[in-house]
Design a protein around this motif. Structure first.
Motif, PDB file in Angstrom:
ATOM      1  N   ALA A  33       0.829  -1.213   0.000  1.00 20.36           N
ATOM      2  CA  ALA A  33       0.000   0.000   0.000  1.00 20.36           C
ATOM      3  C   ALA A  33       0.861   1.259   0.000  1.00 20.36           C
ATOM      4  N   ASP A  37       1.712   1.633  -3.752  1.00 11.10           N
ATOM      5  CA  ASP A  37       0.371   2.167  -3.991  1.00 11.10           C
ATOM      6  C   ASP A  37      -0.530   1.157  -4.712  1.00 11.10           C
ATOM      7  N   ASP A  39      -3.556  -1.049  -5.654  1.00 14.24           N
ATOM      8  CA  ASP A  39      -5.005  -0.886  -5.498  1.00 14.24           C
ATOM      9  C   ASP A  39      -5.659  -2.255  -5.299  1.00 14.24           C
ATOM     10  N   SER A  40      -6.953  -2.244  -5.076  1.00 16.11           N
ATOM     11  CA  SER A  40      -7.656  -3.484  -4.740  1.00 16.11           C
ATOM     12  C   SER A  40      -7.633  -4.491  -5.890  1.00 16.11           C
ATOM     13  N   LEU A  41      -7.690  -4.022  -7.124  1.00 10.65           N
ATOM     14  CA  LEU A  41      -7.643  -4.942  -8.263  1.00 10.65           C
ATOM     15  C   LEU A  41      -6.288  -5.627  -8.370  1.00 10.65           C
ATOM     16  N   GLU A  42      -5.231  -4.871  -8.153  1.00 10.67           N
ATOM     17  CA  GLU A  42      -3.887  -5.467  -8.183  1.00 10.67           C
ATOM     18  C   GLU A  42      -3.733  -6.469  -7.053  1.00 10.67           C
ATOM     19  N   LEU A  43      -4.250  -6.124  -5.890  1.00 12.12           N
ATOM     20  CA  LEU A  43      -4.173  -7.025  -4.740  1.00 12.12           C
ATOM     21  C   LEU A  43      -4.933  -8.322  -5.025  1.00 12.12           C
ATOM     22  N   MET A  44      -6.091  -8.214  -5.640  1.00 15.07           N
ATOM     23  CA  MET A  44      -6.874  -9.408  -5.980  1.00 15.07           C
ATOM     24  C   MET A  44      -6.148 -10.262  -7.012  1.00 15.07           C
ATOM     25  N   GLU A  45      -5.477  -9.633  -7.970  1.00 17.62           N
ATOM     26  CA  GLU A  45      -4.715 -10.380  -8.970  1.00 17.62           C
ATOM     27  C   GLU A  45      -3.547 -11.117  -8.323  1.00 17.62           C
ATOM     28  N   VAL A  60     -10.116 -12.632   1.194  1.00 23.36           N
ATOM     29  CA  VAL A  60      -9.836 -11.213   0.927  1.00 23.36           C
ATOM     30  C   VAL A  60      -9.362 -10.519   2.205  1.00 23.36           C
ATOM     31  N   LEU A  63      -5.748 -11.075   2.718  1.00 26.44           N
ATOM     32  CA  LEU A  63      -4.928 -10.267   1.820  1.00 26.44           C
ATOM     33  C   LEU A  63      -4.797  -8.835   2.315  1.00 26.44           C
ATOM     34  N   THR A  64      -5.893  -8.275   2.753  1.00 25.28           N
ATOM     35  CA  THR A  64      -5.871  -6.876   3.171  1.00 25.28           C
ATOM     36  C   THR A  64      -5.286  -6.691   4.570  1.00 25.28           C
TER      37      THR A  64
END
Length: 84
Positions: A33, A37, A39-45, A60, A63-64
């Motif tokens: 983060a 930086d 984002d949520s889409l990159e984190l999900m990938e 999820v 991950l967060t």
């Protein structure tokens, strides 16, 4: 069960592929983060790549919750240790 070193390489590789960086640039102290930086889409990938590689469901919230790459590795190490 993968070793911590193998998990570290797997995590760093997944992150570097999604972010377009070198795996060597991603260290255990790296905060996705703050430092990248993410984002949520990159984190999900990143999570999806790890799930496929490890054949393991990653929530999820897990991950967060990981503040650093090292914490993510710790989480995966714990999760994979519980499998036979």
């Amino acid at each position: 069960m993968p070793t911590r070193e193998e998990l570290s390489l797997l995590v760093r590789t997944a992150i570097s592929e999604v972010l377009g960086t070198e795996a060597e640039e991603v260290r255990e102290q790296t905060s996705l983060a703050v430092d990248h930086d993410v984002d949520s889409l990159e984190l999900m990938e990143i999570g999806a790549r790890l799930e496929r590689s490890l054949r393991l469901r990653i929530e999820v919230a897990d991950l967060t919750a990981a503040q650093t790459v090292g914490q993510a590795i710790d989480l995966l190490e714990t999760r994979t240790a519980g499998r036979s």
